[in-house]
Design an enzyme around this catalytic site. Structure first.
Site, PDB file in Angstrom:
ATOM      1  N   CYS A  50       0.818  -1.215   0.000  1.00 41.39           N
ATOM      2  CA  CYS A  50       0.000   0.000   0.000  1.00 41.39           C
ATOM      3  C   CYS A  50       0.849   1.261   0.000  1.00 41.39           C
ATOM      4  CB  CYS A  50      -0.916   0.022   1.221  1.00 41.39           C
ATOM      5  SG  CYS A  50      -1.929  -1.446   1.466  1.00 41.39           S
ATOM      6  N   ASP A  82      -2.611  -3.550   7.653  1.00 36.57           N
ATOM      7  CA  ASP A  82      -3.745  -4.315   8.159  1.00 36.57           C
ATOM      8  C   ASP A  82      -3.730  -5.740   7.620  1.00 36.57           C
ATOM      9  OD1 ASP A  82      -4.323  -1.775   9.051  1.00 36.57           O
ATOM     10  OD2 ASP A  82      -6.467  -1.948   8.683  1.00 36.57           O
ATOM     11  N   ASP A 124      -4.886   1.665   5.171  1.00 37.49           N
ATOM     12  CA  ASP A 124      -6.191   2.102   5.664  1.00 37.49           C
ATOM     13  C   ASP A 124      -6.167   3.283   6.621  1.00 37.49           C
ATOM     14  OD1 ASP A 124      -6.908  -0.099   4.222  1.00 37.49           O
ATOM     15  OD2 ASP A 124      -7.831  -1.194   5.884  1.00 37.49           O
ATOM     16  N   LYS A 125      -5.332   3.234   7.656  1.00 40.50           N
ATOM     17  CA  LYS A 125      -5.398   4.262   8.694  1.00 40.50           C
ATOM     18  C   LYS A 125      -4.649   5.530   8.319  1.00 40.50           C
ATOM     19  CE  LYS A 125      -7.693   1.154  10.696  1.00 40.50           C
ATOM     20  NZ  LYS A 125      -7.406   0.110   9.690  1.00 40.50           N
ATOM     21  N   CYS A 195      -5.131  -2.254  -1.208  1.00 36.81           N
ATOM     22  CA  CYS A 195      -5.981  -3.399  -1.551  1.00 36.81           C
ATOM     23  C   CYS A 195      -7.078  -2.993  -2.525  1.00 36.81           C
ATOM     24  CB  CYS A 195      -6.555  -4.018  -0.291  1.00 36.81           C
ATOM     25  SG  CYS A 195      -5.280  -4.602   0.856  1.00 36.81           S
ATOM     26  N   GLU A 447      -9.774  -6.061  13.310  1.00 34.11           N
ATOM     27  CA  GLU A 447     -10.667  -6.404  12.208  1.00 34.11           C
ATOM     28  C   GLU A 447     -10.797  -7.917  12.097  1.00 34.11           C
ATOM     29  OE1 GLU A 447      -9.765  -2.522   9.391  1.00 34.11           O
ATOM     30  OE2 GLU A 447      -9.038  -4.491   8.766  1.00 34.11           O
ATOM     31  N   SER A 473     -12.757  -5.708   8.340  1.00 31.39           N
ATOM     32  CA  SER A 473     -12.009  -5.207   7.206  1.00 31.39           C
ATOM     33  C   SER A 473     -12.981  -4.740   6.137  1.00 31.39           C
ATOM     34  CB  SER A 473     -11.124  -6.325   6.653  1.00 31.39           C
ATOM     35  OG  SER A 473     -10.706  -6.031   5.344  1.00 31.39           O
TER      36      SER A 473
END
EC number: 4.2.1.9
Length: 561
Positions: A50, A82, A124-125, A195, A447, A473
């Site tokens: 990512c 993640d 993600d974060k 992702c 998650e 997730s």
């Protein structure tokens, strides 16, 4: 008026001779001290695909800032993968990292008196962490998404990392052999980028584009395509102009912007995590937003995009079909977007969308026409009942039966739950309860992708429900309910469920109910004792002490004093 409104405190006057001396060492010249200093918050890392392409984007951002007349200062922010930490103790640090990212960007920008910031993130974060910092500081800012990964391929099918998680369930159920499992592993993630389905990273990048904090089309570009780097450089020019005009996040991140983001998230079939993150950003910005607002908007907005995890396509396909601007134009035409909301470019949403076609291209079915949506209403339902007095979030896309009542199968951790699923101990009709995984209890709201993927892989996705005070997730689908609040650790009703109790999930009635009498619940509550914190030192200990309920966004700076 000078554009270096904040940084002049460290660059102007004879008293700042030592400050300028140090700035000269990092590349400033005589004519640079009157220029705005702009932070480049670089989330580059080789921890995860990512983020592994972000440094190239950061360098393009630097070049753009210099060309636009600013002085860039690059600094690093952390990331947690993640996907790699999923199913381990490491996942407890994922949501925590959102706060660390926010704290680090705020600290660097305010500590160095920067005039603006371009935040570049991937996993993600990174997105909500950056936006929380931007909301705290209220200085001109823009977010650049690192881009989505392209799909992997195996036996004629597109793969994402979720394909690998589901393959574990299929393997345990005897549906695939060692060779096929390894082939999926080798092909699921072919390069750089976040992702690839409409999972959390792509959901949040889409939300930021809808809110006007990122450039049009930037949220669905592939990480490895040249247009992503070009868009990053253009973002730098837009940001410098915003600094000159003093366009602030507080002018963009309004109630209307959050409502626009929620509408887009519903239309694209986005992640449950968007509820948590938008609540947190709104809380920081001082915008009144509650979990109930998601339900209000859900009822009005159809799911227009047929995207993974429950659909057929990945985010690069959405980009090819017209991207987020096409989805937004359809929503605007049907009165479901605020066209007068401001964007970082100084244009309104309506002005940005002026030249976008009213309907998506006819030669694709990623974005469905308005009269033929994937679902007539949004897919993120807010459930309440005695199991979730403050609310819970259900993702009902891809679910054949949006309601069920069954016996509770109670687990005190994700690991215990996953072991039971892989051992074949979960049957059709069961309602799995995974508790003490909430913001304080986990801590960190892990998650549950591994358990839900194992359920899907075992062929039980339409017949088993899963309820947790943890999270899911963005790759999760099925009859799953997360973010249950109050959480078990603080004595929420989920802590009082016994093995075999009757539990109802009813997405149609927005109900989450433990089917035992009030008297029995009162008796159980009287005998319940709070558990000891799992961590009493370090960052997890600090986080558990400070974090708020998931119904408030699980933020760490509510009512500190």
């Amino acid at each position: 008026m000078s554009d270096n409104l904040r940084s002049r405190i460290v660059t102007q006057g004879s008293q700042r001779t030592p400050n300028r001396a140090m700035l000269r060492a990092v590349g400033f010249g005589d004519n640079d001290f009157i220029k705005p200093i702009v932070g480049v918050a670089n989330g580059y890392s080789t921890i995860t695909p990512c983020n592994m392409g972000l440094n190239d984007l950061a360098l393009r951002a630097e070049a753009g800032l210099k060309s636009a007349g600013a002085m860039p200062q690059m600094f690093g922010t952390i990331t947690i993968s993640d996907g790699i930490s999923m199913g381990t103790e490491g996942m407890k640090y994922s949501l925590v990292s959102r706060e660390v990212i926010a704290d680090s960007i705020e600290t660097a920008c305010n500590g160095q008196s920067m005039d603006g910031v371009i935040a570049i993130g991937g996993c993600d974060k990174n997105m909500p962490g950056a936006m929380i910092a931007i909301a705290r500081m209220n200085i001109p800012a823009i977010f650049v998404y690192g881009g989505t990964i392209k799909p992997g391929h195996y036996q004629g099918e597109d793969l994402t990392v979720v394909s690998a998680f589901e393959a574990v369930g299929k393997y345990s159920a005897g549906k695939i052999d060692d060779n096929e499992l390894l082939a999926i592993e080798r092909n699921a993630c072919p390069g750089a980028g976040s992702c690839g389905g409409m999972f959390t990273a792509n959901t949040m990048s889409s939300a930021f584009e809808a809110m006007g904090m990122s450039l049009p089309y930037s949220s669905t570009m592939a990480a490895e395509d040249a247009e992503k780097a070009d868009s990053t450089e253009q973002s730098a020019f837009v940001l410098v102009e915003a600094i000159r005009k003093q366009i602030l996040p507080s002018q963009i991140l309004t109630r209307k912007a959050f409502e626009n983001a929620i509408a887009v998230i519903m239309a694209v079939g986005g992640s449950t995590n968007a509820v948590l993150h938008l609540l947190a950003i709104a809380n920081t910005m001082g915008v009144e937003l509650t979990i109930d607002d998601f339900e209000t908007i859900r009822k009005k907005v159809p799911v227009l995009c047929d995207l993974k995890p429950s659909g057929r396509y990945v985010t690069v396909n959405l980009h090819q079909a017209g991207g987020i601007p096409q989805v937004m134009k359809m929503l605007l035409n049907h009165g479901l977007l605020h066209g007068d909301a401001l964007t970082i470019s100084g244009q309104t949403i309506a002005e940005v969308l002026q030249d976008i076609p009213d309907e998506p291209p006819a030669n694709q079915d990623v974005i469905r026409p308005w009269n033929n949506p994937v679902y007539p209403e949004g897919h993120l339902a807010i459930l309440k009942g005695n199991l979730a007095a403050e609310g819970a979030v259900a993702k009902i896309s891809g679910v054949k039966k949006p309601k069920m009542t069954g016996p509770a199968r109670v687990f005190e951790s994700e690991e215990a739950c996953l072991d039971a699923i892989l051992a074949g101990k979960i049957s059709a009709g069961d309602v799995v309860i995974v508790r003490y995984e909430g913001p304080k209890g986990g801590p960190g709201m892990r998650e549950m992708l591994a358990p839900t993927s194992a359920i899907i892989g075992a062929g039980l996705g339409d017949s088993v429900g899963l309820i947790t005070d943890g999270r899911f997730s963005g790759g999760t689908y099925g009859l799953v309910v997360g973010h249950v609040a109050p959480e078990a650790f603080v004595g929420g009703t989920i802590a009082l469920v016994n093995e075999g109790d009757s539990v109802t999930i009813d997405a149609e009635k927005r109900l989450l109910q433990l089917n035992v009498s009030d008297e029995e619940l009162a008796t159980r509550r009287a005998h319940w004792t709070p558990p000891k914190p799992r961590y009493q030192r370090g960052i997890l200990g600090k986080y558990a002490k400070l974090v708020s309920s998931s119904s408030l966004g699980a933020v760490t700076d509510v009512e500190l004093f």
